[in-house]
Each structure stands twice: as structure tokens, then as C-alpha cells.
Design a protein around this motif. Structure first.
Motif, PDB file in Angstrom:
ATOM      1  N   ASN A   4      47.135  40.010  29.653  1.00  0.00           N
ATOM      2  CA  ASN A   4      45.910  39.144  30.038  1.00  0.00           C
ATOM      3  C   ASN A   4      45.334  39.318  31.316  1.00  0.00           C
ATOM      4  OD1 ASN A   4      45.340  35.826  30.419  1.00  0.00           O
ATOM      5  ND2 ASN A   4      44.563  36.502  28.624  1.00  0.00           N
ATOM      6  N   PHE A   5      44.090  39.566  31.206  1.00  0.00           N
ATOM      7  CA  PHE A   5      43.383  39.537  32.646  1.00  0.00           C
ATOM      8  C   PHE A   5      42.375  38.714  33.065  1.00  0.00           C
ATOM      9  CE2 PHE A   5      44.550  44.008  31.297  1.00  0.00           C
ATOM     10  CZ  PHE A   5      45.190  44.502  32.499  1.00  0.00           C
ATOM     11  N   GLU A   6      41.842  38.461  34.309  1.00  0.00           N
ATOM     12  CA  GLU A   6      40.706  37.936  34.645  1.00  0.00           C
ATOM     13  C   GLU A   6      39.724  38.840  35.091  1.00  0.00           C
ATOM     14  OE1 GLU A   6      41.087  34.253  36.836  1.00  0.00           O
ATOM     15  OE2 GLU A   6      39.226  34.513  37.430  1.00  0.00           O
ATOM     16  N   CYS A   7      38.625  38.932  34.762  1.00  0.00           N
ATOM     17  CA  CYS A   7      37.493  39.862  35.380  1.00  0.00           C
ATOM     18  C   CYS A   7      37.091  39.228  36.515  1.00  0.00           C
ATOM     19  CB  CYS A   7      36.656  40.051  34.306  1.00  0.00           C
ATOM     20  SG  CYS A   7      35.340  41.197  34.649  1.00  0.00           S
ATOM     21  N   LYS A   8      37.105  40.019  37.583  1.00  0.00           N
ATOM     22  CA  LYS A   8      36.331  39.426  38.807  1.00  0.00           C
ATOM     23  C   LYS A   8      34.858  39.412  38.863  1.00  0.00           C
ATOM     24  CE  LYS A   8      40.044  41.185  42.061  1.00  0.00           C
ATOM     25  NZ  LYS A   8      40.313  42.242  43.317  1.00  0.00           N
ATOM     26  N   GLY A   9      34.383  40.373  37.932  1.00  0.00           N
ATOM     27  CA  GLY A   9      32.770  40.310  37.732  1.00  0.00           C
ATOM     28  C   GLY A   9      32.514  39.134  37.120  1.00  0.00           C
ATOM     29  N   CYS A  10      32.867  38.732  35.998  1.00  0.00           N
ATOM     30  CA  CYS A  10      32.108  37.761  35.106  1.00  0.00           C
ATOM     31  C   CYS A  10      33.337  36.561  35.138  1.00  0.00           C
ATOM     32  CB  CYS A  10      31.864  38.337  33.837  1.00  0.00           C
ATOM     33  SG  CYS A  10      33.424  38.876  32.674  1.00  0.00           S
ATOM     34  N   LYS A  11      34.439  36.459  36.035  1.00  0.00           N
ATOM     35  CA  LYS A  11      35.273  35.404  35.714  1.00  0.00           C
ATOM     36  C   LYS A  11      35.828  35.091  34.552  1.00  0.00           C
ATOM     37  CE  LYS A  11      34.538  34.833  40.236  1.00  0.00           C
ATOM     38  NZ  LYS A  11      35.055  35.609  41.062  1.00  0.00           N
ATOM     39  N   ARG A  12      35.754  36.081  33.616  1.00  0.00           N
ATOM     40  CA  ARG A  12      36.091  35.567  32.238  1.00  0.00           C
ATOM     41  C   ARG A  12      37.588  36.126  32.012  1.00  0.00           C
ATOM     42  NH1 ARG A  12      32.426  37.088  26.946  1.00  0.00           N
ATOM     43  NH2 ARG A  12      34.087  37.278  25.341  1.00  0.00           N
ATOM     44  N   GLU A  13      38.465  35.287  31.186  1.00  0.00           N
ATOM     45  CA  GLU A  13      40.008  35.834  30.925  1.00  0.00           C
ATOM     46  C   GLU A  13      39.769  36.424  29.653  1.00  0.00           C
ATOM     47  OE1 GLU A  13      42.876  32.862  31.242  1.00  0.00           O
ATOM     48  OE2 GLU A  13      42.413  32.314  33.206  1.00  0.00           O
ATOM     49  N   PHE A  14      40.675  37.491  29.458  1.00  0.00           N
ATOM     50  CA  PHE A  14      40.360  38.335  28.207  1.00  0.00           C
ATOM     51  C   PHE A  14      41.986  39.018  28.118  1.00  0.00           C
ATOM     52  CE2 PHE A  14      40.050  42.473  29.961  1.00  0.00           C
ATOM     53  CZ  PHE A  14      39.406  42.244  31.212  1.00  0.00           C
ATOM     54  N   ASP A  15      42.152  39.347  26.778  1.00  0.00           N
ATOM     55  CA  ASP A  15      43.431  40.092  26.391  1.00  0.00           C
ATOM     56  C   ASP A  15      42.987  41.553  26.356  1.00  0.00           C
ATOM     57  OD1 ASP A  15      45.508  38.326  26.347  1.00  0.00           O
ATOM     58  OD2 ASP A  15      44.517  37.334  24.592  1.00  0.00           O
TER      59      ASP A  15
END
Ligand SMILES: [Zn+2]
Length: 66
Positions: A4-15
Motif C-alpha cells: 500500500n503506497f501513497e502517491c506524492k503526485g496525486c495524494k492518492r493511496e493505492f495497492d
């Protein structure tokens, strides 16, 4: 395995399924078999994402025997 990450670009969490997880001996940073893909921004480097709390737990589990 899925991390599980959080993107620094769009601030979205995704697996993301990154395949095998290891630690790079030289940099001591996580080494993934597959690229990290944000559903919004596409391929991301380790510097362009954050590990969420869940992701950190998953990483610890993945690198336990390494
Ligand atoms: Zn993104």
C-alpha cells in the motif's frame, strides 16, 4: 506481493503488486521486482511515493527473512 503506497503526485493511496520485495545491499532501500504503478499517474519511482502505515507493515513482513 501487494504493498500500500501513497502517491506524492496525486495524494492518492493505492495497492500495487510489486512482485518480489528485497532490500538493495548498497542503498539499503527497498528493491521491487515490478514497477510501482499509480492508478492516476502511471509508473512512479520510490521517491515519488510514500509508504503508508499499512505499507510499512507489509514491507516489514516481506523483508523479514531477507
Ligand atoms: Zn499519483
Amino acid at each position: 506481493m501487494e504493498i500500500n503506497f501513497e502517491c506524492k503526485g496525486c495524494k492518492r493511496e493505492f495497492d500495487c503488486d510489486v512482485g518480489q520485495v528485497g532490500i538493495n545491499d548498497k542503498t539499503m532501500r527497498p528493491d521491487f521486482e515490478k514497477p510501482i504503478i499509480c492508478p492516476q499517474c502511471g509508473e512512479r519511482t520510490m521517491d515519488e511515493v510514500l509508504l503508508t502505515e499499512l505499507g510499512q507493515g507489509q514491507m516489514t513482513e516481506a523483508t523479514w527473512d531477507a
